[in-house]
Design a protein around this motif. Structure first.
Motif, PDB file in Angstrom:
ATOM      1  N   ARG A   1       0.946  -1.633   0.179  1.00  0.00           N
ATOM      2  CA  ARG A   1      -0.207  -0.140   0.154  1.00  0.00           C
ATOM      3  C   ARG A   1       0.953   1.009   0.090  1.00  0.00           C
ATOM      4  NH1 ARG A   1      -4.923   1.540   4.139  1.00  0.00           N
ATOM      5  NH2 ARG A   1      -5.197   3.672   2.919  1.00  0.00           N
ATOM      6  N   PHE A   2       2.273   1.341   0.668  1.00  0.00           N
ATOM      7  CA  PHE A   2       2.689   2.899   0.883  1.00  0.00           C
ATOM      8  C   PHE A   2       4.446   2.052   0.382  1.00  0.00           C
ATOM      9  CE2 PHE A   2      -0.497   3.348   4.293  1.00  0.00           C
ATOM     10  CZ  PHE A   2      -0.619   3.895   4.155  1.00  0.00           C
ATOM     11  N   GLY A   3       4.289   3.031  -0.715  1.00  0.00           N
ATOM     12  CA  GLY A   3       5.738   2.470  -1.218  1.00  0.00           C
ATOM     13  C   GLY A   3       7.246   3.756  -0.152  1.00  0.00           C
ATOM     14  N   VAL A   4       8.702   3.860  -1.357  1.00  0.00           N
ATOM     15  CA  VAL A   4       9.161   4.375  -0.964  1.00  0.00           C
ATOM     16  C   VAL A   4       9.493   5.371  -2.544  1.00  0.00           C
ATOM     17  CG1 VAL A   4      11.928   4.195  -0.446  1.00  0.00           C
ATOM     18  CG2 VAL A   4       9.766   2.846   1.036  1.00  0.00           C
ATOM     19  N   LYS A   5       9.513   6.878  -2.103  1.00  0.00           N
ATOM     20  CA  LYS A   5      10.310   7.783  -3.175  1.00  0.00           C
ATOM     21  C   LYS A   5      11.373   8.094  -2.938  1.00  0.00           C
ATOM     22  CE  LYS A   5       8.408  11.201  -6.481  1.00  0.00           C
ATOM     23  NZ  LYS A   5       7.210  11.912  -6.801  1.00  0.00           N
ATOM     24  N   ARG A   6      12.300   8.295  -3.951  1.00  0.00           N
ATOM     25  CA  ARG A   6      13.023   9.109  -3.811  1.00  0.00           C
ATOM     26  C   ARG A   6      13.790   9.474  -5.240  1.00  0.00           C
ATOM     27  NH1 ARG A   6      19.134   7.027  -1.200  1.00  0.00           N
ATOM     28  NH2 ARG A   6      20.334   8.484  -1.581  1.00  0.00           N
ATOM     29  N   THR A   7      14.569  11.022  -4.807  1.00  0.00           N
ATOM     30  CA  THR A   7      14.940  11.230  -6.102  1.00  0.00           C
ATOM     31  C   THR A   7      16.274  11.887  -6.678  1.00  0.00           C
ATOM     32  OG1 THR A   7      13.845  13.166  -6.055  1.00  0.00           O
ATOM     33  CG2 THR A   7      12.292  11.979  -6.498  1.00  0.00           C
ATOM     34  N   GLN A   8      16.987  12.401  -7.616  1.00  0.00           N
ATOM     35  CA  GLN A   8      18.408  12.264  -7.112  1.00  0.00           C
ATOM     36  C   GLN A   8      18.115  14.349  -5.870  1.00  0.00           C
ATOM     37  OE1 GLN A   8      19.354  13.506 -11.049  1.00  0.00           O
ATOM     38  NE2 GLN A   8      19.721  10.726 -11.276  1.00  0.00           N
ATOM     39  N   THR A   9      17.275  14.817  -6.010  1.00  0.00           N
ATOM     40  CA  THR A   9      17.550  16.105  -5.048  1.00  0.00           C
ATOM     41  C   THR A   9      16.600  15.534  -3.660  1.00  0.00           C
ATOM     42  OG1 THR A   9      14.623  16.618  -6.125  1.00  0.00           O
ATOM     43  CG2 THR A   9      17.857  17.166  -7.369  1.00  0.00           C
ATOM     44  N   ILE A  10      15.506  14.801  -3.410  1.00  0.00           N
ATOM     45  CA  ILE A  10      15.161  14.762  -2.616  1.00  0.00           C
ATOM     46  C   ILE A  10      15.158  12.924  -1.773  1.00  0.00           C
ATOM     47  CG2 ILE A  10      12.532  14.505  -1.677  1.00  0.00           C
ATOM     48  CD1 ILE A  10      11.303  15.787  -4.123  1.00  0.00           C
ATOM     49  N   ASN A  11      15.276  12.458  -0.198  1.00  0.00           N
ATOM     50  CA  ASN A  11      16.360  11.991  -0.409  1.00  0.00           C
ATOM     51  C   ASN A  11      14.298  11.016   0.131  1.00  0.00           C
ATOM     52  OD1 ASN A  11      18.230  12.981   1.171  1.00  0.00           O
ATOM     53  ND2 ASN A  11      17.414  13.581   2.449  1.00  0.00           N
ATOM     54  N   ALA A  12      14.601   9.836   0.044  1.00  0.00           N
ATOM     55  CA  ALA A  12      14.185   8.231   0.195  1.00  0.00           C
ATOM     56  C   ALA A  12      12.673   8.918   1.749  1.00  0.00           C
ATOM     57  CB  ALA A  12      14.919   7.263   0.676  1.00  0.00           C
ATOM     58  N   HIS A  13      11.416   8.687   1.050  1.00  0.00           N
ATOM     59  CA  HIS A  13      10.466   9.126   2.234  1.00  0.00           C
ATOM     60  C   HIS A  13       9.356   8.073   1.954  1.00  0.00           C
ATOM     61  CE1 HIS A  13       9.955  11.930  -1.265  1.00  0.00           C
ATOM     62  NE2 HIS A  13       8.428  11.809  -0.952  1.00  0.00           N
ATOM     63  N   MET A  14       8.891   7.254   2.566  1.00  0.00           N
ATOM     64  CA  MET A  14       7.183   6.963   2.843  1.00  0.00           C
ATOM     65  C   MET A  14       5.808   7.866   1.902  1.00  0.00           C
ATOM     66  SD  MET A  14       6.628   4.184   3.612  1.00  0.00           S
ATOM     67  CE  MET A  14       7.829   3.095   4.415  1.00  0.00           C
ATOM     68  N   VAL A  15       5.820   7.207   0.412  1.00  0.00           N
ATOM     69  CA  VAL A  15       4.351   7.852   0.158  1.00  0.00           C
ATOM     70  C   VAL A  15       3.614   6.670   0.255  1.00  0.00           C
ATOM     71  CG1 VAL A  15       5.989   8.800  -1.475  1.00  0.00           C
ATOM     72  CG2 VAL A  15       5.740   7.182  -2.201  1.00  0.00           C
ATOM     73  N   GLY A  16       2.000   7.056  -0.431  1.00  0.00           N
ATOM     74  CA  GLY A  16       1.166   6.449  -0.491  1.00  0.00           C
ATOM     75  C   GLY A  16      -0.054   7.262  -0.062  1.00  0.00           C
ATOM     76  N   LEU A  17      -0.759   6.320  -0.509  1.00  0.00           N
ATOM     77  CA  LEU A  17      -2.590   7.200  -0.232  1.00  0.00           C
ATOM     78  C   LEU A  17      -2.834   6.315   1.117  1.00  0.00           C
ATOM     79  CD1 LEU A  17      -4.752   6.506  -3.374  1.00  0.00           C
ATOM     80  CD2 LEU A  17      -3.478   8.773  -2.440  1.00  0.00           C
ATOM     81  N   GLN A  18      -3.214   7.888   2.237  1.00  0.00           N
ATOM     82  CA  GLN A  18      -3.362   7.209   4.181  1.00  0.00           C
ATOM     83  C   GLN A  18      -4.980   7.615   3.845  1.00  0.00           C
ATOM     84  OE1 GLN A  18      -0.583   9.246   6.065  1.00  0.00           O
ATOM     85  NE2 GLN A  18      -1.711  10.897   6.059  1.00  0.00           N
ATOM     86  N   ASP A  19      -5.766   8.566   3.495  1.00  0.00           N
ATOM     87  CA  ASP A  19      -6.683   9.232   3.947  1.00  0.00           C
ATOM     88  C   ASP A  19      -7.728   8.064   3.320  1.00  0.00           C
ATOM     89  OD1 ASP A  19      -6.184  11.469   5.135  1.00  0.00           O
ATOM     90  OD2 ASP A  19      -5.973  12.373   3.075  1.00  0.00           O
ATOM     91  N   ALA A  20      -8.885   7.860   4.516  1.00  0.00           N
ATOM     92  CA  ALA A  20     -10.155   6.945   3.980  1.00  0.00           C
ATOM     93  C   ALA A  20     -10.921   8.086   2.809  1.00  0.00           C
ATOM     94  CB  ALA A  20     -10.888   7.130   4.973  1.00  0.00           C
ATOM     95  N   GLN A  21     -11.202   7.516   1.578  1.00  0.00           N
ATOM     96  CA  GLN A  21     -11.808   7.956   0.189  1.00  0.00           C
ATOM     97  C   GLN A  21     -12.100   6.834  -0.692  1.00  0.00           C
ATOM     98  OE1 GLN A  21      -7.726   9.570  -1.746  1.00  0.00           O
ATOM     99  NE2 GLN A  21      -6.969   9.138   0.054  1.00  0.00           N
TER     100      GLN A  21
END
Length: 168
Positions: A57-77
């Motif tokens: 459900r959640f993944g790890v996004k990292r770019t050349q300029t942004i450090n690794a961080h957790m991403v994904g939809l967390q709100d009820a929708q």
């Protein structure tokens, strides 16, 4: 024809190991929970059916300029799913909205070579095909495009707290 209800729960069941995406400068992997995804509907005989799948459900996004961080939809929708081509994977998937999809996940979620940035990724050997065949069966449609065109497939996300970033 019948409605099919996909629920992305906040219930955890296992773990997956992922690399960051789209930038993977090293072989660092991260641990993320697998969540239960339920598919519910009524079969041709009128029987209520509910089948559970495991998904990232959640993944790890990292770019050349942004450090690794957790991403994904967390709100009820909730949304109506659309069967659509996903270019990054070069195959069909269910579009939730914008760049969020429900699609094939790793057959072996502990493999650690798979990247994810917040899509729902159905995991396990043969599970993606099982998921889609169940949708066709419950919608009483010959194709997934038919279920999509008729707006039969609904997805609901339960609220879930993003897990902490955890290197393995």
């Amino acid at each position: 024809m019948h409605k099919v209800f996909v629920t992305v729960t906040n219930s955890k069941n296992g773990i997956a190991k992922l690399s960051s995406y789209p930038y993977r400068p090293d072989r660092t992997t991260y641990e993320v929970p697998l969540y239960i995804v339920k598919v519910k509907g009524t079969d041709k005989a009128g029987n209520a059916i509910e089948t559970k799948f495991k998904a990232i459900r959640f993944g790890v996004k990292r770019t050349q300029t942004i450090n690794a961080h957790m991403v994904g939809l967390q709100d009820a929708q909730s949304y109506t799913l659309k069967w659509n081509y996903i270019t990054t994977m070069e195959e069909m998937a269910w579009r939730v909205y914008d760049g969020f999809f429900v699609h094939r996940g790793p057959e072996k979620p502990l493999g650690g070579i798979y990247g994810s940035i917040g899509c729902i990724e159905i995991c396990g050997v043969g599970e993606w095909d099982k998921f889609n065949n169940l949708i066709k069966e419950l919608a009483d449609c010959k194709t997934l495009m038919e279920a999509s065109t008729n707006r039969y497939v609904k997805i609901t996300y339960m609220h879930a707290t993003k897990p902490a970033l955890k290197k393995t």
